[in-house]
Scaffold this active site. Sequence first.
Site, short mmCIF file in Angstrom:
data_model
loop_
_atom_site.label_atom_id
_atom_site.label_comp_id
_atom_site.label_asym_id
_atom_site.label_seq_id
_atom_site.Cartn_x
_atom_site.Cartn_y
_atom_site.Cartn_z
N CYS A 117 0.83 -1.20 0.00
CA CYS A 117 0.00 0.00 0.00
C CYS A 117 0.87 1.25 0.00
O CYS A 117 0.63 2.19 -0.77
CB CYS A 117 -0.92 -0.01 1.21
SG CYS A 117 -2.08 1.37 1.28
N CYS A 167 -6.20 -3.69 7.16
CA CYS A 167 -7.31 -2.74 7.07
C CYS A 167 -8.47 -3.25 6.23
O CYS A 167 -9.63 -2.99 6.54
CB CYS A 167 -6.81 -1.40 6.55
SG CYS A 167 -6.28 -1.41 4.81
#
Length: 400
Positions: free
Chosen positions: A134, A230
Amino acid sequence: MTLVEDLCPVPDIRRTDMDAAVESARAAVGLPVGARIVAAMSGGVDSTVVAALLHKAGYDVVGVTLQLYDHGAALKKKGACCAGQDIHDARLAAEMIGIPHYVLDYESRFKDAVIDQFADSYLKGQTPVPCIRCNQTVKFRDLLDVARDLGAEAMATGHYVRRAAVGNRSQMRKAIDHSRDQSYFLFATTQNQLDYLRFPLADLEKPQVRGVAAELGLKIAAKPDSQDICFVPSGDYRTLIDRLRPQGREAGEIVHMDGRVLGSHAGITDYTIGQRRGLNVAVGEPLFVVKLEPETRRVIVGPREALLTASLTLEETNWLGDEATIQEAATSGLPVLARVRSTRQPSPARLALIDGDVRIVFDEGEEGVAPGQACALYDPADPDRVLGGGFIRDTTAVAV
């Protein structure tokens, strides 16, 4: 001063010298007051405090939040990031601080660059680190382009890591709070990206950051930190993989490294290197997963000593050292400290270039190294300095 919303019990909100915190942030930025800075705001306490400190320091701050996923269970989940409630928290914080705030829909990019790669890695018998992917793609590549388009001279994040200007180059260094240091997750940050990034929390400890938030009356001062992956709000990543890559649910054999077939399994994605529990085989000795063979769907198990790794091959490397390239450093056999997991201390090793591949050769066997994980490199002469690293392609075991 407004009361801090009691979102969770926080054992240590340490009163912070606000003027000192502002000066620390200004020193981390190193730009004239009034310069435009984009603050990446995830909705958590760290990134919110960054935006607040930079605004208080006199910078022209623009808050940007990325919407990366929107799974139903994540909308009200505390401790996630970049989805429903956290976007709402970022928006409210920006309004209270008094800065403009934008929300960008990056769901498609995030799925392609992070979620799909995460699922594919498990099919290959690897152990991925999605936070690094990410940072490497969506946050430190795509978002930096947005910051430049907004006319910002730098982009600031709430990561606990230090950027130091040395000559005409920038070094990445561990944060002052080693218990919070995130340099392992940022090893793939390139030199050009590092030159543009700023990390205003490098000299603060987490209780001090919460103290700043409380002092400013920010409601997220006691907000829990993100704990899980997440985009897996339930914490059960296997359910996500089964949905995205159902072919991972093909049965296979559990085989001892000496060739004995000990049992069967319902899918190779249930296993990772070093795993002991959940094998459902009993032979009178502790067994660990030592290898995964996705092509044959076999899970190879063996004694703990079989987990010792003598060397590993790196791919997708990034270099922040003094040498021109990591290949040049490897050719010279440069000594390094190699960190193969975020929770493990770096181990003494050296770089080597073998048949064109960059390899890490450990001074002593390193346990539980898995393909797909990251290997961050540090300088033995200056252990706080990050030299770069790469992703682990394959490993060579210590002879048992």
